[in-house]
Design a protein around this motif. Structure first.
Motif, short mmCIF file in Angstrom:
data_model
loop_
_atom_site.label_atom_id
_atom_site.label_comp_id
_atom_site.label_asym_id
_atom_site.label_seq_id
_atom_site.Cartn_x
_atom_site.Cartn_y
_atom_site.Cartn_z
N LEU A 26 0.81 -1.22 0.00
CA LEU A 26 0.00 0.00 0.00
C LEU A 26 0.84 1.27 0.00
N ALA A 27 1.87 1.32 0.83
CA ALA A 27 2.61 2.56 1.07
C ALA A 27 3.18 3.21 -0.20
N PRO A 28 3.95 2.49 -1.02
CA PRO A 28 4.53 3.17 -2.18
C PRO A 28 3.51 3.67 -3.19
N VAL A 29 2.45 2.90 -3.39
CA VAL A 29 1.42 3.32 -4.35
C VAL A 29 0.66 4.53 -3.82
N LEU A 30 0.34 4.51 -2.54
CA LEU A 30 -0.38 5.63 -1.94
C LEU A 30 0.47 6.90 -1.98
N LEU A 31 1.74 6.78 -1.68
CA LEU A 31 2.64 7.94 -1.73
C LEU A 31 2.76 8.48 -3.15
N PHE A 32 2.85 7.58 -4.11
CA PHE A 32 2.95 8.01 -5.52
C PHE A 32 1.69 8.77 -5.93
N LEU A 33 0.53 8.24 -5.57
CA LEU A 33 -0.72 8.89 -5.94
C LEU A 33 -0.81 10.30 -5.36
N VAL A 90 -2.61 13.07 -7.46
CA VAL A 90 -3.71 13.81 -6.84
C VAL A 90 -3.24 15.17 -6.33
N GLN A 91 -2.12 15.18 -5.62
CA GLN A 91 -1.51 16.40 -5.08
C GLN A 91 -2.52 17.27 -4.32
N GLN A 146 -9.70 13.87 3.38
CA GLN A 146 -10.72 13.69 2.35
C GLN A 146 -10.24 12.78 1.23
N TYR A 147 -8.92 12.76 1.01
CA TYR A 147 -8.35 11.92 -0.04
C TYR A 147 -7.63 10.70 0.53
N VAL A 148 -6.91 10.89 1.63
CA VAL A 148 -6.09 9.81 2.18
C VAL A 148 -6.93 8.62 2.60
N LEU A 177 -6.82 5.08 -13.53
CA LEU A 177 -5.75 5.26 -12.53
C LEU A 177 -5.99 4.38 -11.31
N ILE A 178 -7.22 4.36 -10.82
CA ILE A 178 -7.53 3.59 -9.62
C ILE A 178 -7.42 2.09 -9.88
N LEU A 179 -7.90 1.63 -11.03
CA LEU A 179 -7.81 0.20 -11.35
C LEU A 179 -6.36 -0.25 -11.44
N ILE A 180 -5.53 0.57 -12.07
CA ILE A 180 -4.10 0.22 -12.15
C ILE A 180 -3.48 0.22 -10.76
N ALA A 181 -3.84 1.21 -9.95
CA ALA A 181 -3.30 1.28 -8.58
C ALA A 181 -3.73 0.06 -7.77
#
Length: 223
Positions: free
Chosen positions: A67-74, A79-80, A88-90, A187-191
């Motif tokens: 989870l961590a690397p993908v979430l950090l990348f997003l 998303v930024q 709201q996003y995390v 994006l979400i499906l790939i993630a």
């Protein structure tokens, strides 16, 4: 009864999310993600009908490193949000990625440890011939990976033709452009696929380390 429980749980979570969004604290957000990871790991081991004590931390490690690397990348590259730890996003994204990984990890572990019982002779012969445990378990791991990832691959292949994914549908109903909704859904499906692949791979790897001793003996069995 299940419907009532589901409704009550979602209402309580909704109230708590309102609280989280209003505070929007980095540490509270991280604490909530930690709770999600712990509950997720416990659920995976329990549903796979495996002993929790030896396998909880291997499964937890697989989820964290998936989870961590993908979430950090997003958050840093795509998303930024402002601030970057915006609840709201995390929380929704972490929940979406983690929730979709649970079933894959359960299927992978069930298939791996079932193989040790159903194909015991194959494994024992490989060990007796001097093969290292990693090599002897490789066919089992491959099968477990294939069965774990098959549903998400089928879902990705059918997206848009057979079904409209939930996130895309929600955005369209909320008034977003279909093209924009599709971009986010891709994006979400790939993630989800990446998180599931990493977490399943590491969960199997970490679990095998705890399950097989130096002589190649399997120490853990399904309940």
């Amino acid at each position: 009864m299940s419907v009532v429980r589901m409704a009550v749980q979602l209402m309580l979570v909704g109230i708590y999310l309102e609280f989280l969004f209003s505070i929007d604290s980095l540490w509270i957000n991280l604490a909530w993600i930690a709770v999600m990871l712990v509950v997720g790991a416990s659920t995976i081991v329990g549903k796979a009908k495996l002993p929790r004590k030896p396998l909880f931390f291997p499964v937890l490690g697989g989820l964290v490193f998936g989870l961590a690397p993908v979430l950090l990348f997003l958050f840093w590259m795509v998303v930024q949000p402002e601030p970057v730890h915006s609840a709201q996003y995390v929380i929704p994204l972490a929940g979406m990625l983690l929730g979709n990984s649970l079933s894959g990890n359960i299927v992978a572990l069930q298939n791996l440890y079932s193989a040790f019982e159903d194909r015991r002779e194959e494994y024992e012969v490989a060990i007796a011939l001097g093969a290292p445990a990693e090599y002897a378990t490789l066919p089992f791991v491959r099968t477990a990976m294939q069965k774990a990832l098959a549903p998400i691959l089928a879902s990705m292949a059918a997206s848009g033709l057979v079904t409209l994914p939930g996130m895309m549908t929600g955005q369209i109903l909320g008034g977003a452009s279909p093209i924009l909704a599709i971009k986010y859904q891709i994006l979400i499906l790939i993630a989800i696929f990446v998180v599931m692949t990493i977490s399943v791979t590491l969960t199997l790897k970490f679990s095998l380390r705890r399950s097989i001793n130096s002589q190649g003996r399997v120490l853990i069995k399904m309940k």
